[in-house]
Write a protein that holds these residues in place. Structure first.
Motif, PDB file in Angstrom:
ATOM      1  N   ILE A 178       0.847  -1.209   0.000  1.00  0.00           N
ATOM      2  CA  ILE A 178       0.000   0.000   0.000  1.00  0.00           C
ATOM      3  C   ILE A 178       0.879   1.254   0.000  1.00  0.00           C
ATOM      4  O   ILE A 178       0.593   2.220  -0.702  1.00  0.00           O
ATOM      5  N   TYR A 179       1.951   1.231   0.771  1.00  0.00           N
ATOM      6  CA  TYR A 179       2.879   2.369   0.715  1.00  0.00           C
ATOM      7  C   TYR A 179       3.307   2.615  -0.734  1.00  0.00           C
ATOM      8  O   TYR A 179       3.342   3.745  -1.206  1.00  0.00           O
ATOM      9  N   LYS A 180       3.625   1.531  -1.427  1.00  0.00           N
ATOM     10  CA  LYS A 180       4.126   1.684  -2.801  1.00  0.00           C
ATOM     11  C   LYS A 180       3.064   2.258  -3.742  1.00  0.00           C
ATOM     12  O   LYS A 180       3.336   3.196  -4.488  1.00  0.00           O
TER      13      LYS A 180
ATOM     14  N   ILE B 260     -13.093  -0.643  18.351  1.00  0.00           N
ATOM     15  CA  ILE B 260     -11.959   0.101  18.902  1.00  0.00           C
ATOM     16  C   ILE B 260     -11.165   0.610  17.711  1.00  0.00           C
ATOM     17  O   ILE B 260     -10.722  -0.180  16.873  1.00  0.00           O
ATOM     18  N   PHE B 261     -11.044   1.924  17.596  1.00  0.00           N
ATOM     19  CA  PHE B 261     -10.335   2.464  16.439  1.00  0.00           C
ATOM     20  C   PHE B 261      -9.454   3.625  16.849  1.00  0.00           C
ATOM     21  O   PHE B 261      -9.697   4.293  17.852  1.00  0.00           O
ATOM     22  N   PHE B 262      -8.446   3.840  16.058  1.00  0.00           N
ATOM     23  CA  PHE B 262      -7.467   4.877  16.378  1.00  0.00           C
ATOM     24  C   PHE B 262      -6.661   5.168  15.118  1.00  0.00           C
ATOM     25  O   PHE B 262      -6.812   4.493  14.100  1.00  0.00           O
ATOM     26  N   LEU B 263      -5.829   6.178  15.213  1.00  0.00           N
ATOM     27  CA  LEU B 263      -4.999   6.544  14.067  1.00  0.00           C
ATOM     28  C   LEU B 263      -3.549   6.190  14.354  1.00  0.00           C
ATOM     29  O   LEU B 263      -3.091   6.275  15.496  1.00  0.00           O
ATOM     30  N   THR B 264      -2.860   5.812  13.314  1.00  0.00           N
ATOM     31  CA  THR B 264      -1.431   5.536  13.454  1.00  0.00           C
ATOM     32  C   THR B 264      -0.795   5.662  12.065  1.00  0.00           C
ATOM     33  O   THR B 264      -1.457   6.090  11.122  1.00  0.00           O
ATOM     34  N   THR B 265       0.473   5.344  11.979  1.00  0.00           N
ATOM     35  CA  THR B 265       1.080   5.272  10.650  1.00  0.00           C
ATOM     36  C   THR B 265       1.127   3.798  10.256  1.00  0.00           C
ATOM     37  O   THR B 265       1.185   2.910  11.125  1.00  0.00           O
ATOM     38  N   MET B 266       1.107   3.534   8.956  1.00  0.00           N
ATOM     39  CA  MET B 266       0.913   2.152   8.508  1.00  0.00           C
ATOM     40  C   MET B 266       2.053   1.223   8.924  1.00  0.00           C
ATOM     41  O   MET B 266       1.827   0.043   9.158  1.00  0.00           O
TER      42      MET B 266
ATOM     43  N   MET C  81      -8.539  -1.611   7.997  1.00  0.00           N
ATOM     44  CA  MET C  81      -7.493  -0.590   7.970  1.00  0.00           C
ATOM     45  C   MET C  81      -7.746   0.364   6.804  1.00  0.00           C
ATOM     46  O   MET C  81      -7.898  -0.070   5.670  1.00  0.00           O
ATOM     47  N   GLN C  82      -7.796   1.644   7.120  1.00  0.00           N
ATOM     48  CA  GLN C  82      -8.083   2.642   6.093  1.00  0.00           C
ATOM     49  C   GLN C  82      -6.887   3.572   5.895  1.00  0.00           C
ATOM     50  O   GLN C  82      -6.630   4.449   6.728  1.00  0.00           O
ATOM     51  N   PRO C  83      -6.126   3.371   4.815  1.00  0.00           N
ATOM     52  CA  PRO C  83      -5.056   4.336   4.536  1.00  0.00           C
ATOM     53  C   PRO C  83      -5.661   5.724   4.281  1.00  0.00           C
ATOM     54  O   PRO C  83      -6.751   5.841   3.720  1.00  0.00           O
ATOM     55  N   ILE C  84      -4.947   6.743   4.712  1.00  0.00           N
ATOM     56  CA  ILE C  84      -5.445   8.119   4.580  1.00  0.00           C
ATOM     57  C   ILE C  84      -4.386   8.939   3.846  1.00  0.00           C
ATOM     58  O   ILE C  84      -3.184   8.762   4.082  1.00  0.00           O
ATOM     59  N   GLU C  85      -4.841   9.843   2.999  1.00  0.00           N
ATOM     60  CA  GLU C  85      -3.942  10.799   2.325  1.00  0.00           C
ATOM     61  C   GLU C  85      -2.694  10.131   1.751  1.00  0.00           C
ATOM     62  O   GLU C  85      -1.588  10.332   2.252  1.00  0.00           O
ATOM     63  N   TYR C  86      -2.882   9.346   0.746  1.00  0.00           N
ATOM     64  CA  TYR C  86      -1.777   8.653   0.076  1.00  0.00           C
ATOM     65  C   TYR C  86      -0.945   7.810   1.043  1.00  0.00           C
ATOM     66  O   TYR C  86       0.279   7.715   0.903  1.00  0.00           O
TER      67      TYR C  86
ATOM     68  N   ALA D 258      -0.999   8.201   6.710  1.00  0.00           N
ATOM     69  CA  ALA D 258      -1.457   7.762   8.027  1.00  0.00           C
ATOM     70  C   ALA D 258      -2.532   6.717   7.779  1.00  0.00           C
ATOM     71  O   ALA D 258      -2.902   6.461   6.625  1.00  0.00           O
ATOM     72  N   CYS D 259      -3.029   6.113   8.841  1.00  0.00           N
ATOM     73  CA  CYS D 259      -4.155   5.204   8.629  1.00  0.00           C
ATOM     74  C   CYS D 259      -5.033   5.114   9.873  1.00  0.00           C
ATOM     75  O   CYS D 259      -4.613   5.428  10.978  1.00  0.00           O
ATOM     76  N   HIS D 260      -6.267   4.722   9.589  1.00  0.00           N
ATOM     77  CA  HIS D 260      -7.238   4.442  10.650  1.00  0.00           C
ATOM     78  C   HIS D 260      -7.218   2.923  10.812  1.00  0.00           C
ATOM     79  O   HIS D 260      -7.341   2.195   9.831  1.00  0.00           O
ATOM     80  N   LEU D 261      -7.029   2.469  12.028  1.00  0.00           N
ATOM     81  CA  LEU D 261      -7.051   1.025  12.267  1.00  0.00           C
ATOM     82  C   LEU D 261      -8.197   0.726  13.218  1.00  0.00           C
ATOM     83  O   LEU D 261      -8.331   1.371  14.262  1.00  0.00           O
ATOM     84  N   GLU D 262      -9.021  -0.252  12.804  1.00  0.00           N
ATOM     85  CA  GLU D 262     -10.247  -0.491  13.576  1.00  0.00           C
ATOM     86  C   GLU D 262     -10.390  -1.975  13.861  1.00  0.00           C
ATOM     87  O   GLU D 262     -10.169  -2.810  12.985  1.00  0.00           O
ATOM     88  N   TYR D 263     -10.752  -2.290  15.078  1.00  0.00           N
ATOM     89  CA  TYR D 263     -11.078  -3.665  15.456  1.00  0.00           C
ATOM     90  C   TYR D 263     -12.546  -3.737  15.821  1.00  0.00           C
ATOM     91  O   TYR D 263     -13.050  -2.882  16.545  1.00  0.00           O
ATOM     92  N   ASN D 264     -13.231  -4.746  15.286  1.00  0.00           N
ATOM     93  CA  ASN D 264     -14.654  -4.925  15.566  1.00  0.00           C
ATOM     94  C   ASN D 264     -14.834  -6.188  16.409  1.00  0.00           C
ATOM     95  O   ASN D 264     -14.533  -7.287  15.940  1.00  0.00           O
TER      96      ASN D 264
END
Ligand SMILES: Cc1cc2nc3c(=O)[nH]c(=O)nc-3n(C[C@H](O)[C@H](O)[C@H](O)COP(=O)(O)OP(=O)(O)OC[C@H]3O[C@@H](n4cnc5c(N)ncnc54)[C@H](O)[C@@H]3O)c2cc1C
Lengths: 515, 500
Positions: B263-265, B379-385, B413-418, B421-427
């Protein structure tokens, strides 16, 4: 009030003897700028702190001993100049660190990192950044917390969109952290939250002009850059040329019969989501940016070089960050759109001449200071900030009035014949910004520019045109009551967080004059 | 004694007066005080204790809202604005009772502006209403993943739901807003501020610029405030052209590291539109509800991690654009030995179905998060991929300690802005009617959240227990928030007790 020996000793104690100066010769350099109003004023002292802790201590001392503090970036704008006695100035020259997280495309800067430094480092890592229209020589941080409009807006938006986590010394000396750094292990990658986004407290369409403490670190987004690791610049200043790799970059100037046509095309390009840089320049921009000396500027003028031929132009650049096929695709779509809208390309050789001189400027905004060419002064008249169509309306609504006035006073204001205008799209043409400015030739011209500026401001206000320049003292008091009384909230914010009114009063609004 | 009696009498009078005055503002039929009906209306899917308002009022315009807030100030009664018919995270629970300002009737689309690609909508417009209308104009919103149809569109952006399209450098779709502040004053942000009323603005103004007015970005302060500062009545949102052609790929992997690297690539090359990762549980839920195939079977067929990636072309030469982006996709996939597939092995029609529903609100019953066990704790939060694999390992370690079954743990996992960063969520799916299970999930939620925080996860949207976890650790930040709130809501009547 002259700083007492106790205060001087305390300040020296904070920054070190060497980094404190109240030498009148040194202070002279901090006494004036050349934008907007002809303001002059001397600070009592200049301090060069090294760290956030030292900045906090300076603000704490200011509260204790009742002196005022002005945080400064590269000292470009008039709000850096003390308005009254008893101000000390924080010059951040020693706070000049820069970090880049290459993988996650963001940088963290201290106040004295310039756009030129940041972009140079970013490009080495395959990244690039937003650069202010004020030029690459200014402080990234000061610009981001103060204004933030630039030639990169078409893709990168306003600086507000690029700002991430930050560290801010409040006027009380407390350290406020905003965004992801509130979790020390998270880093600087995110600006919002937790909860309400306090970036909005410290920065609006313009910032607090030093009136709400000092930002000591800010992170900003970087963007993919597939161009050369260093720009291929040749020549010697003032005539530097840049030949960008042609398979990756395509630069165009296209002429249109009316300004509205240029705008229609920008909308269409935005809808097609093509291009890396896109803006609309009137002819005065070419005169300023391309003249290599003041003499040449007046030669260009006299011979009407650019003045008649480049009246309203689209300036557009394709950037190949994906592949060669992307460039070919975008070029095909671009040419089709230009044809549909009746644009006229410059002959290839002439376009090349411009490309070598201006394409790099779309990337690094280096020539902007040439807007001061006439006499070293610059007076922004008004801005529009909503849609592109509105930007045009804002520009044209008072154009006749301004052109007539300038023609009448052409000895003291450069006669741009109404062509000192720039319309810039943001966010792939979702938004637009128009800016008209004058180049006064002397102090009288500066005062005259101010007079006409005030006239058109009032005319716009009465006709509810929604131009925006009245957001700092003193015009905020005229604009605020017509606009949801926003000045009262600004006043309340300043009063809440700067209870002793020590942070660069009277900006953005004078606490001593109740609302 | 006498004083207490007086107080009671005073309260009685206030109550009578309040109800009468509310009725006068919104009309008899637009106020509810029957506790049963109130319970029916306040649908919150979280496990936090339900706290109800005493009144629900349904204003229909700005001035009614203003009068209600002014009244609440007069009697010092809490107010919580509510624009959605449902909530997931306890964000609309009335800790201190009071009035629910239900904006359901304010559901007008005020403007669809094709030239400026923006819409202006009232707060009560929900996902179920808007998408088809926009389609008629060839437009779409960059939207959250399969939103609930009864969720307000505007509050999704105000609450900063992650968006499925990672492209667009500007990434924040919100424009100007109209609000009534906690102090009862009408306010407009950005280019809507004035001079004058919105209908006096030049026709060329579309209220698309959110910044300012003046030295503060009020829209930012309001965003993420969860109703603690003001009630938003309308807002402008950017929309984009619907691609005329789309091509969807599944890129599946056993390894989250490899997928993240990939995804980074692709994001660095700035290709594609929708781009997100679902684990086999979440993807199986979504597919099984649409393909009428058994959940467990689909889940077993799927790889643990699945990237869903859509390439699109707009109106001019869409095939050519898709072709060159596909070429890049395959070139990069080869580098990390992944293979983009049009179909998922063993599952029929997944491509077509996902393409059909990807830009839609969730239409099936029940909502996808309730399909497995009737309730879901996110449970969700933001982090870098680059940190995602580590988070995933630690979250799973913790859930194993709780004996929570692996095949009930959804993740997104939702990558954000190319990919910056990303949103990571556990259900965590659970049965809310089973008390023991509920308590178990509550403890798990607390402990997993702590693990995430300690690893550097950023809870930018502090719901539930996260508020306490964050604000107790950041005194100056919390203090600044509190002072800021009081500037706009000096009597603390907007959602009191929620943050402060
Ligand atoms: C010719 C000209 C063109 C311009 N064009 C543009 C343009 O296109 N786009 C644009 O965005 N701006 C423009 N500006 C406006 C402005 O000068 C710049 O935005 C920018 O702030 C200048 O950077 P600087 O480092 O010199 O800041 P300074 O002039 O040093 O500071 C600007 C203001 O910010 C405050 N400040 C400085 N540092 C801090 C800090 N660390 N914390 C808090 N407050 C601080 C200062 O007190 C001051 O009030 C232009 C100005 C001129 C003169």
């Amino acid at each position: 009030m002259v700083l007492s020996n106790i205060v001087i000793a305390a300040l020296k104690n904070v920054v070190g003897e060497k980094w404190f100066s109240n030498d009148p010769v040194i202070l002279q350099a901090y006494s004036r700028t050349r934008t907007g109003l002809p303001i002059e004023g001397f600070p009592e002292a200049v301090l060069l702190p090294k760290s956030t802790e030292e900045v906090q201590d300076i603000f704490r001392l200011a509260n204790r001993y009742s002196f005022r503090v002005i945080p400064v970036g590269s000292f470009y704008f008039m709000t850096c100049v003390p308005m009254k006695p008893d101000y000390v100035l924080i010059d951040p020259k020693r706070m000049d660190k820069l970090w880049i997280d290459e993988k996650n495309m963001y940088a963290v800067v201290e106040p004295y990192v310039t756009f030129a430094q940041l972009q140079t480092e970013a490009m080495k890592r395959g990244l690039s950044c937003y650069i202010s229209g004020a030029g690459s020589q200014i402080s990234v941080l000061a610009n981001m917390v103060f204004q933030g409009a630039g030639l990169h807006g078409y893709r990168y938006g306003l600086a507000n969109r690029c700002m991430l986590a930050l560290e801010w010394v409040l006027p009380t000396g407390e350290l406020l952290q905003i965004g992801s750094i509130t979790n020390p292990k998270a880093g600087y990658f995110w600006g919002e939250g937790p909860g309400p986004d306090l970036r909005g407290l410290v920065k609006g369409i313009w910032g607090y002009a030093g009136g709400l403490g000092m930002c000591t670190k800010v992170a900003l987004k970087l963007f993919p850059w597939a161009g050369p690791k260093t720009l291929p610049i040749t020549g010697i200043s003032p005539e530097k040329l840049c030949k960008l790799p042609s398979e990756q970059f395509k630069f165009y100037i296209v002429k249109f019969p009316t300004l509205q046509k240029v705008i229609d095309v920008i909308y269409e390009l935005g809808h097609a989501e093509i291009g890396g840089k896109c803006t609309c320049w009137a002819s005065a921009w070419y005169v300023f940016l391309l003249s290599l000396s003041k003499e040449q500027l007046f030669d260009f003028d006299e011979q009407r070089i650019f003045k008649d031929s480049l009246k309203r132009t689209l300036v557009f650049m394709i950037e190949g960050h994906k592949s060669k096929k992307q460039v070919a695709y975008e070029e095909k779509v671009f040419k089709e759109i230009i044809e549909e809208y009746g644009g006229v390309f410059l002959p290839e050789e002439i376009n090349k001449w411009f490309a070598e001189r201006l394409s790099a400027e779309l990337i690094r905004s280096n020539l902007i200071t040439r807007l001061w060419r006439v006499s070293g002064m610059f007076h922004p008249l008004k801005l529009g900030m909503d849609t592109l169509d509105h930007a045009v309306e804002i520009h044209q609504s008072t154009l006749k009035m301004v052109t007539k006035y300038v023609a009448k006073h052409s000895k003291s204001i450069y006669n741009d014949e109404g062509e000192g205008m720039w319309v810039n799209p943001y966010d792939l043409a979702h938004e637009g910004h128009a800016e008209s400015a004058l180049a006064p030739a002397d102090v009288k011209g500066q005062q005259r520019a101010q007079t006409i500026g005030l006239q058109i401001f009032m005319d716009d206000l009465q006709n509810k045109r929604r131009s925006i320049l009245g957001i700092l003292e003193p015009v905020i008091r005229i604009f605020g009551p017509t606009a949801c009384n926003f000045h009262k909230y600004i006043y309340a914010i300043k009063k809440t967080f700067d209870p002793n009114n020590i942070s660069n009063p009277p900006y953005p609004i004078d606490l001593e004059n109740e609302v | 004694m006498k004083n207490i009696k007086n107080e009671f009498e005073k309260n009685d009078i206030i109550e009578k007066n309040l109800k009468q005055k509310l009725q006068k503002i919104v009309g008899n039929e637009n106020i509810i005080d029957d506790p049963n009906k109130i319970e029916e209306i306040l649908v919150d899917y979280s496990f936090f204790p339900k706290r109800y308002p005493q009144y629900i009022v349904f204003p229909q315009n700005l001035h009614e809202i203003q009068k209600i807030i002014q009244l609440a100030n007069k009697y010092n009664i809490p107010i919580i604005p509510r624009s959605s018919e449902i909530s997931f995270y306890g964000e609309s629970l009335h800790r201190q009772g009071g009035i629910m300002l239900n904006l359901k009737r304010m559901n007008k689309i005020l403007d669809i502006n094709e030239r400026n690609r923006s819409i202006r909508i009232q707060a009560g417009v929900n996902w179920g209403m808007i998408i088809d209308i926009l389609k008629e104009h060839g437009l779409r919103l960059n939207m959250p993943l399969f939103p609930h149809p009864k969720k307000s569109v505007l509050t999704s952006y105000l609450e900063r739901y992650p968006l499925v399209i990672a492209t667009y450098e500007y990434s924040e779709p919100l424009g100007a807003l109209e609000v009534v502040m906690g102090n009862g004053a009408i306010f407009r942000t950005g280019s809507a501020v004035g001079p004058g009323e919105p209908d006096e603005a030049p026709e060329t103004v579309a209220f698309v610029d959110p910044t300012g007015p003046g030295s503060s970005d009020f829209y930012r302060i309001i965003q993420g405030a969860q109703g603690t500062i003001c009630a938003v009545t309308w807002g402008t949102i950017k929309v984009e052209a619907i691609p005329s052609l789309q091509s969807l790929y599944f890129i599946s992997s056993e390894s989250l590291e490899i997928l993240v690297d990939f995804i980074y690539k692709i994001q660095r090359r700035m290709i594609g539109y929708e781009c997100f990762v679902l684990n086999n549980i979440d993807l199986a839920i979504i597919l099984s509800q649409h393909l009428s195939q058994e959940f467990k079977k689909i889940m077993r067929e799927l790889a643990p991690w699945n990237l869903i990636f859509v390439i699109g072309g707009l109106k001019r030469y869409p095939e050519e654009k898709i072709a060159y982006e596909e070429e890049i996709l395959f070139e990069l996939a080869k580098q990390v030995k992944l293979s983009p597939q049009k179909e998922l092995p063993g599952i029929i029609n997944a491509n077509q179905e996902i393409l059909k529903i990807i830009g839609e609100a969730w239409k099936k019953e029940p909502y996808w998060k309730f399909f497995l066990k009737g309730a879901c704790c996110d449970i969700f939060f933001l982090t870098t991929m680059n940190k995602v694999p580590e988070f995933d390992r630690e979250v799973r370690k913790k859930t194993q300690q709780f004996n929570y079954p692996d095949d009930l743990l959804g993740s997104y996992m939702q990558p954000i802005e190319y990919g910056r960063a990303c949103h990571l969520e556990y259900n965590f799916f659970y049965d809310s009617k089973n008390n023991q299970e509920l308590q178990h999930i509550q403890s798990l939620y607390r402990e997993v959240s702590e693990v995430i925080y300690d690893l550097g996860g950023f809870f930018s949207r502090p719901y539930g227990l996260w508020k306490e976890m964050i604000f107790s650790r950041h005194k100056i930040y919390a203090d600044t928030l509190k002072k800021t709130k009081l500037i706009f809501d000096p009597q603390n009547i907007m959602h009191p007790g929620h943050f402060f």
